[in-house]
Every structure is written in structure tokens, then in C-alpha cells.
Design an enzyme around this catalytic site. Sequence first.
Site, PDB file in Angstrom:
ATOM      1  N   ASP A 268      65.714  37.286  38.873  1.00 46.38           N
ATOM      2  CA  ASP A 268      65.753  37.304  37.417  1.00 46.38           C
ATOM      3  C   ASP A 268      67.094  37.946  37.036  1.00 46.38           C
ATOM      4  OD1 ASP A 268      63.210  38.032  34.899  1.00 46.38           O
ATOM      5  OD2 ASP A 268      65.248  37.255  34.729  1.00 46.38           O
TER       6      ASP A 268
HETATM    7  C1  GLC Z   1      65.044  37.179  31.277  1.00 44.55           C
HETATM    8  C2  GLC Z   1      63.643  36.716  31.636  1.00 44.55           C
HETATM    9  C3  GLC Z   1      63.616  35.413  32.380  1.00 44.55           C
HETATM   10  C4  GLC Z   1      64.723  34.521  31.863  1.00 44.55           C
HETATM   11  C5  GLC Z   1      66.044  35.150  32.282  1.00 44.55           C
HETATM   12  C6  GLC Z   1      67.250  34.353  31.755  1.00 44.55           C
HETATM   13  O1  GLC Z   1      65.203  38.549  31.481  1.00 44.55           O
HETATM   14  O2  GLC Z   1      62.841  37.676  32.327  1.00 44.55           O
HETATM   15  O3  GLC Z   1      62.322  34.827  32.190  1.00 44.55           O
HETATM   16  O4  GLC Z   1      64.617  33.210  32.426  1.00 44.55           O
HETATM   17  O5  GLC Z   1      66.151  36.499  31.864  1.00 44.55           O
HETATM   18  O6  GLC Z   1      67.297  34.443  30.371  1.00 44.55           O
END
Ligand code: GLC
Length: 733
Positions: A268
Site C-alpha cells: 500500500d
Molecule cells: C491508500 C489506500 C489504498 C489506495 C492507495 C493508493 O492509502 O489504503 O486502498 O489504493 O493508498 O491511493
Amino acid sequence: MKKLSLFTGLLLLGSSLFAQTDNPLIRSLISKMTLQEKVRLLIGGNNVKFEGAYKDVTNKVPGAAGFTYPLRRLNLPSLVLSDGPAGVRIEPIRNHDSSKTYYATGFPVATLLASTWDTALVYKVGEAFGNEVKEFGVDVILAPAMNIQRNPLDGRNFEYYSEDPVIAGNIAAALVNGIQSNGVGTSIKHFVANNVETDRTTLNELISERALREIYLKGFEIAVKKAQPWTVMNSYNKVNGIYTSENYDLNTTILRKEWGFKGLVMTDWGGGRHPVLQVKAGSDLLMPGEQKQFDEIMTAAKQGSLSLEVIDNNVAKILALILKSPAYKHYKYSDEPDLKAHAKISRKAASEGMILLKNEGGALPLQNNVRKIALLGDASYKTIANGTGSGEVHKPYVISIMEGLKNSGYTIDSQSTTASADALAGKDDAAIITIGRNAGEGSDRPVDGDFTLKDNEREMIRKVSAAFHAKGKKVIVILNIGGVIEVASWRDNVDAILLAWQPGMEAGNAITDILSGKVNPSGRLAITFPMKYSDEPSAENFPGTSFPKQARAAIFGSNSTNREVDYKEGIFVGYRYFNTFDIQPAYPFGFGLSYTHFDFSGLKLSASSFHHQLIASITVKNIGEVTGKEVVQLYISAPKAKLEKPEEELRAFAKTKALKPGESQTINFTVTPDDLASFVEDRNAWIADKGIYTLKVGASSVDIRQQATFACPSEIIVENTHPIHYPKAIQDL
Ligand code: GLC
């Protein structure tokens, strides 16, 4: 000149000696890459300086969440990764020029899609969704999000499917297959156990291996085996002391060796703390990309503490992703998907996932003499299409409930929000009150005034109900919410309750389709509505315990885990808890009303003793006055053994076609050994106990219509697993 060791020489010249891939093109590309190029590819495309780095690497699609590094020397393009689970989340306007716009369809949120219990419909949503991913120049959509809804207050529950892994896994698989049928990728997330938003990037979760495998991993297992998503995204949190993105057991042993996942794992955004551990664990792509990651990995590779074999293996997975992407195939995307056609799909899916929780005195569908409506509640006019954060979508419009009613010819009393309840009751034919709730990533919901009604909402329901009932008129409540709220204290005041969830951009039209009777509601709850918050099994430990600074340093060292959540309820999540321990819910898992009624009959099992598999067939008949669909739910109660088990568990489900009055449909289910098995920690295996099983077919988890028993004549070891090695609790760290 310093003599280069053979090892360093190999490092710098690059080699494909180790890459575990049988793809000749990938082996050839790896053999041409320098170490710097390999390490650069492991990290997202954000600005990372090193000798030879391109200065002009930017995001081709403004607003997309991230991108990979282009290795132009070898003709490898940058891939675009975009959020989110309810639609392609990109900037709708570019360079302040609104002569061309880039709005995307706002589909219903995940928790509504799950409430359809209709994998064929969700596949169709995926087909349309995937077309927009492709036509907007995106290679991988960072969806579906599919974590278990362990507690109603989790801020991201709107983005997730269910409290049950069989629903979560099968709905996710349907969406993945639909999206990927367009030749673009998905990312099932967040692997694993992102069930708390408070301190989400550092919190530690204590979860037994049985609960992990039976509840929190099982949905991902189903999705991987039924859909092979191109990628998996790790969660931010730790599980039992280790960041999931740094956990080899999760990302390699379980995901790849046990489940056969063939794709790529990404972190993430900014997840985890130790890039070298992430690379070793099998997190192939570190998003969105930071300088320190590049520096630390390069240092470890040169010092020999990170092997070239591991680097090559991860690079091979990134190359495999690139080679199948639209970008690599130079797809000429239009930036003009058919939004009108997709709006129709969004509207249909929305109405199919709405749940009729209460309907008395023929309140719904609205009778023909109901034309003028008192419409109350802010969300009637500013209807909530989706939750906040990366799960949002920049949509071309949102049809409010007011607009939807008007589109269908209803008259909205313009004084709805100003006149007194008595005045409204005097001149309007019915009252509709909308309760709206919103939430999103990064924070969890409070109980007071969010899970429970606000005082003014309670007062409004009381006054309007008294006034309209005095005139013999109906009051309907619409729940435009992303997560469960308290209903028991006020539901007796009203005649009907429609759970609309957050239905996407066609919200008002879809809701009116149900209110008017144009669509017969067929949604069913994929999450339990408790009588009160404290009935929830996780209420006492959500969102966990925070550690003041001094305690944190003492217990966790510099890792700064400042919160810990103990999943004490184990496997007893949702209906597994309420049904097993006889806690009466307000509305049970699997529940939902229809404008018609269905009869279940003729349950037949292919055998009375289980060998390899067993077929169960049931006939469902529409015995009411209008066409409708039923959701047939198959639960299994396993024999009590030394292992404590839930009263019953959902093992399969199917939605009937639209049955006309008097029409029947026979549904066949195949029961496999997986459906009988529990995870036995001290044997590292999924085991189906010997004994008598009860197969239950119903219209909800408590509305069992037909049941039958069968014997499992001897214990079945369904699958052996690898022991997971990590500390069981925080003091082991
Ligand atoms: C965020 C979320 C994830 C998302 C990523 C990109 O923190 O937890 O679900 O796809 O960052 O935006």
C-alpha cells in the site's frame, strides 16, 4: 583500478542466473538489466535520483494513484495504477481546460454490490468498469477492496463486501473476472486484515492462525483461486508483530506456494518500514516509490545481504505485469468510454443490491394514490454516492433522491424541510425520511450520533410518524449509509425501511425504481445489524489499545507500533457469533424482504454419505403476486468435535432469475470437502471431521426453509499447510 570480484561483476552487469521464470523474453530482459535498473523497477515511479535516472518520469494519467518506472532503454513503459473500488478515480479536468472532461462512472460501493448476492451481475459491473479502466489509459485498477467487516465502525466498510469470506471472495472474484476480461489488471486489497482505520499504518493485530485462515485470508484465497487477479496489495498493518508487507509467510508461503497466486504483490502507499524485508517477503513493487527504498535495497544488494536471486524473482514478476499491460501493447485508449451505457449498469446494480428491511401496511411500493411526497433529511437532496478517500470517484453527476422521485413523476412538497410535520401530513400523501452517513479511510466512526441516530434525526422520525400516522398516511425511511447503524430504537415508529447503502451516481433513480415498484427489491444483508453496538463481539476491543509514547518505545522499540487490536473473538465474527451464542440481531445476516414471497421445497442430496463431493438441489417457487428474485443460501453445520465451531457457516449461494408469480426454479449446489473443513492449528491442516453434518437451505442465516443431514464416514485431511512462524503476541517481539 579496484579489482571487481566475480560477484560484484555479476551484480553490476546483471544476470538472469536466478530468475525463476520460464518466459524467455523475461529472462532475456533480466540478463540485459543492470543492478540499478533492476532495483529501480522494484520501486514505484516517484522521483528517485540515481546515476542515469530519467528526470521526466511523470504520471501519464493525472489523478491516478501511482505508476511504475519506465525502463526506456529496454522499451518498457510506465504502467498506470489508479484507484478505486467504485470507479476510476482520476482528475476530471486537466490543465484547467474543461472543454474536455475525464469523469468516470460512479458505480455502487462494494458493500452494496455484495448485497446483490449476484455474481453474474457483479461480473457485468466489472466488464463496464474494466472498459473504463482501459479507455482512460489505466493498466491496473486498485480494486476490489475486500477486507472482512469485523466491526461496524470501521471507516472503510463501504469499500468492503461482508462479514463473511464466502461472500467477499466470490463477489471479489466476479468483479476481478469482469474487469480483467478487458485485458487490464486488478489489485485485491488489503492483504491482509485491514479491519481498523485508526493508526492503520502502524497498528499491530493479534489474530489466531485459525481466525486468519478461516475468516481474514479465506476471501482472498477464494478470489485468487477463482480469478487470478493480476496483483495483490498488502495492508498497512502488522499481524502478530510483523508488517504484512514484510511477511514472507503471507506473501510467499501462503499466497504463492499454497494458493498458486501467479501475479505481483505491491505495498500500500508508503506501507511498511523496511524495504529490504519487503523485497525478501515477496512484496514485488514498493509503491509509490521513495529514495530511501532505492538506497537501502542497493546497499543491501552490494553488501550481499540481499541476494540477486530474490531481486531477479521480484523483477520477473514486474516484467510479467508490464508485458501483459495495455501500455506495453501500445493500446490507443480513447478517454471516452460509453458513460451513458455504464450509467444504466450502475443504476441496475444499485437497485439489485438495495435491501428492504421493513415493509408494513403496504407502504411500499408506493400506492398509485401517493403522488405528493414530503421529503426530509439532508441526504434526500445531497444523496451520498460513495464514501471518502481513495474510494471516491469524480463522477459526472449524482442523481439525488429528490431528482429521482421527480424523474419518475412524483411531486416533492417544496416545503418539506420547513413546514411543520402536521402541515405536511395535511397536504402530502406520504413522508420519506433519508438518514445519511459517510466515512472513509484513515478514520473510524464514533458510536454516538454516527452509529446511533442524532437527536434531531430521532425527533424528526418521531414527529413525522405521529403526524402522518394520525392521518393514516405512511412513513418510509431510506438509509443512505456506508456502514451499519443502530435501528432497533426507532424502527417501530415507521412503516418501511429501505437500506440503499451508497448506490453510486444513479442513486436517486435506483432508489425510486424500488420505491415505485419498477424494481422488486432482492438485496440481502451481507453484514449483521445488531440490536445495539455493545452486542458486537469486537465492541470491547475496537479500535484497540493505544500505547503512550514511553510505553511504545519500551515495548516496540523504534518500530513505533502505537496501537494493538486483539481479535479475541477469533472466528466468531458476525453471524458466526450472533447465531452460535444466541444473540438476537436487529436484522440477521442474509435477511431482506421482497414485494413477493417464495416457497422452498424438494431439498434432495445426491448421497447420505459424503465421498469427494455431494450435490444438493432445491426448488424455489414464487408464490406471490409480482415477479421477483430470491437469494438461496446454503449453510452447513459441522459436527461438534474438540474444535469449537460456529452454529453454521455460509458455504454457497445463488440468486434466482426473475421468477414470475407461480414460476419455479431448481438450484443445484456442489458441496466439496473445503465446505466441511475447519483449520486445525496444531496439525497445520484443513480437516473435515468424521460425523453427521446438517445442510441448511434458507432465505437468511436464521430463516432456514429446508434441511437434511449427511454423514462423513471418516476424517478427511483436505489440505496440509505450512506452519506460519511469527510471534503470537506483542511481548514476543
Ligand atoms: C491508500 C489506500 C489504498 C489506495 C492507495 C493508493 O492509502 O489504503 O486502498 O489504493 O493508498 O491511493
